[in-house]
Enzyme design. Structure first.
Site, PDB file in Angstrom:
ATOM      1  N   LEU A 277     -24.190  -1.050 -51.194  1.00 41.86           N
ATOM      2  CA  LEU A 277     -24.144  -0.308 -49.934  1.00 41.86           C
ATOM      3  C   LEU A 277     -24.195  -1.242 -48.711  1.00 41.86           C
ATOM      4  CD1 LEU A 277     -26.385   2.753 -50.906  1.00 41.86           C
ATOM      5  CD2 LEU A 277     -23.895   2.673 -50.740  1.00 41.86           C
ATOM      6  N   GLY A 278     -24.054  -2.518 -48.962  1.00 41.29           N
ATOM      7  CA  GLY A 278     -23.937  -3.466 -47.848  1.00 41.29           C
ATOM      8  C   GLY A 278     -25.246  -3.777 -47.147  1.00 41.29           C
ATOM      9  N   SER A 279     -26.378  -3.669 -47.874  1.00 42.64           N
ATOM     10  CA  SER A 279     -27.652  -3.921 -47.196  1.00 42.64           C
ATOM     11  C   SER A 279     -27.790  -5.376 -46.760  1.00 42.64           C
ATOM     12  CB  SER A 279     -28.833  -3.512 -48.073  1.00 42.64           C
ATOM     13  OG  SER A 279     -28.904  -4.335 -49.211  1.00 42.64           O
ATOM     14  N   SER A 280     -27.229  -6.312 -47.532  1.00 49.20           N
ATOM     15  CA  SER A 280     -27.395  -7.715 -47.120  1.00 49.20           C
ATOM     16  C   SER A 280     -26.572  -8.005 -45.872  1.00 49.20           C
ATOM     17  CB  SER A 280     -27.097  -8.685 -48.261  1.00 49.20           C
ATOM     18  OG  SER A 280     -25.822  -8.457 -48.779  1.00 49.20           O
TER      19      SER A 280
ATOM     20  N   PRO B 274     -30.879   1.507 -49.871  1.00 51.58           N
ATOM     21  CA  PRO B 274     -31.209   0.901 -51.167  1.00 51.58           C
ATOM     22  C   PRO B 274     -30.452  -0.429 -51.299  1.00 51.58           C
ATOM     23  CG  PRO B 274     -30.340   3.146 -51.463  1.00 51.58           C
ATOM     24  CD  PRO B 274     -30.195   2.803 -50.014  1.00 51.58           C
TER      25      PRO B 274
ATOM     26  N   ASP C 295     -17.820  -6.192 -45.183  1.00 54.63           N
ATOM     27  CA  ASP C 295     -19.122  -5.522 -44.977  1.00 54.63           C
ATOM     28  C   ASP C 295     -19.678  -5.824 -43.581  1.00 54.63           C
ATOM     29  OD1 ASP C 295     -18.865  -4.899 -47.623  1.00 54.63           O
ATOM     30  OD2 ASP C 295     -20.931  -5.410 -48.153  1.00 54.63           O
TER      31      ASP C 295
HETATM   32  O1  PMV Z   1     -20.847  -6.024 -52.848  1.00 52.79           O
HETATM   33  P1  PMV Z   1     -20.208  -4.701 -53.034  1.00 52.79           P
HETATM   34  O2  PMV Z   1     -20.757  -3.919 -54.160  1.00 52.79           O
HETATM   35  O3  PMV Z   1     -20.058  -3.900 -51.779  1.00 52.79           O
HETATM   36  O4  PMV Z   1     -18.695  -4.960 -53.523  1.00 52.79           O
HETATM   37  C1  PMV Z   1     -17.804  -5.720 -52.798  1.00 52.79           C
HETATM   38  C2  PMV Z   1     -16.397  -5.240 -53.002  1.00 52.79           C
HETATM   39  C3  PMV Z   1     -15.510  -6.096 -53.879  1.00 52.79           C
HETATM   40  O5  PMV Z   1     -14.181  -5.636 -53.642  1.00 52.79           O
HETATM   41  C4  PMV Z   1     -15.842  -5.869 -55.339  1.00 52.79           C
HETATM   42  C5  PMV Z   1     -15.612  -7.593 -53.561  1.00 52.79           C
HETATM   43  C6  PMV Z   1     -15.081  -8.018 -52.197  1.00 52.79           C
HETATM   44  O6  PMV Z   1     -15.455  -9.131 -51.754  1.00 52.79           O
HETATM   45  O7  PMV Z   1     -14.279  -7.309 -51.575  1.00 52.79           O
END
Ligand code: PMV
Length: 324
Positions: free
Chosen positions: A111-114, A106, A156
């Site tokens: 969840l890191g899809s991008s 999703p 990510d």
């Molecule tokens: O984009 P997300 O929902 O995985 O959130 C990133 C995590 C944060 O700590 C909020 C931001 C970051 O750059 O580490």
């Protein structure tokens, strides 16, 4: 080669989101949900066509033609940039590409899809043009990700490329974490798309308005993360669950939780979760719940689905980016 394929996993943040922006540690892991990208060479010199389940577009040098999809430019532009970069690096400026993206993650819920889309796209294009090196793929993905989220930690992309569970901090970089026991995890999707940049800014405002209180939360978060590492190393999942609940309290204090996320967390706990929290930036997004057994995780996922929201069981992925 005429065609190449690569798949990259989604991620969850188990501990430390938001506080990681200010130098604290975080624990994150890739999960067994993937984005698969197929790249083909085309005769349409210089043109990059990208097609995914949610958007498609055609890029020709500086012009962008949106074919369909919500927020397609923001979704596709970093992918185009990354694909173009790979062509230029391999001195194939005149080459054209067709990129097809299939996802079982999703999107827009943390969840890191991008990041997974970037990692898989770069890897597929690199393999199509020669050879994909994981380290290089990861670096290019982080570079391209800065178009979406300019202060990105790169966490990510790193987790999606190399896989497994990681301890990360800005000063200390990435360290692999070996969990002693299998973790039964459930993801609940509030269905509310969030904007990570906006949520990070709202936390910054809170920090600036109240430095003392924020530094208290930072030290609690650091402590939770250290205890979580010990619990993972000793296989104490009950303690791990409790720490997730404590982490959620800190995120509520930051104001990044959401009514709908709180509801799903509540449902998960009542269905027997050892612990539950939002994962990622919050403001809706996804939640994760830790279960003691497979039966418990099935029950938690069903309880969330009964509320009308999406839920699925996940495992920690150990492979990361897979080619072919
Ligand atoms: O984009 P997300 O929902 O995985 O959130 C990133 C995590 C944060 O700590 C909020 C931001 C970051 O750059 O580490």
């Amino acid at each position: 080669v005429a065609k190449a394929r690569a798949a990259a996993p989604a991620k969850i943040i188990l501990f430390g989101e938001h506080f990681v922006v200010y130098g604290n540690p975080a624990i994150l892991a890739s999960i067994n949900r993937r984005i698969t990208v197929t790249a083909k060479k085309s005769r349409d010199g210089g043109k990059v066509k990208i097609k995914s389940d949610i958007a498609s577009g055609e890029f020709d040098g500086s012009t962008f033609r949106l074919i369909e999809g919500a927020n397609a430019r923001a979704t596709l532009e970093p992918l185009y940039y990354a694909a173009r970069q790979a062509l230029d690096d391999k001195k194939q400026q005149k080459g054209g590409l067709e990129i097809e993206i299939k996802s079982d993650i999703p999107y827009g819920v943390g969840l890191g899809s991008s990041a997974a889309a970037l990692v898989a796209t770069i890897a597929a294009v690199e393999s199509l043009l020669g050879r994909a090196d994981k380290k290089k793929v990861c670096e290019s993905a982080i570079e391209a990700e800065k178009i979406i989220h300019k202060n990105s930690s790169g966490a990510d992309c790193f987790v999606s490329t190399f896989g497994g569970m990681m301890h990360y901090s800005k000063g200390g970089g990435f360290k692999k974490v070996e969990a002693k026991t299998k973790l039964f995890l459930v993801i609940g999707d509030t269905g509310i798309k969030h904007n990570t940049g906006d949520l990070v800014s709202s936390v910054r405002k809170l920090k600036e308005a109240n430095q003392m209180a924020f530094s208290g939360l930072m030290s609690q978060s650091r402590d939770i993360c250290n205890q979580a590492l010990a619990a993972l190393n000793s296989g104490n999942t009950e303690h791990l669950g409790m720490l997730m609940n404590e982490n959620q309290l800190l995120l509520e204090r930051l104001g990044v939780s959401h009514e709908k996320a709180d509801d799903l967390i509540d449902v998960a706990r009542r269905a027997g979760a050892l612990g539950a929290k939002i994962t990622g930036a919050g403001g809706g997004g996804a939640i994760i719940a830790l279960a003691a057994s497979k039966e418990d995780s099935e029950r938690i996922a069903s309880a969330i689905k009964e509320t009308g929201q999406g839920a699925f069981e996940v495992e920690i992925d150990t492979k990361g980016l897979v080619l072919g």
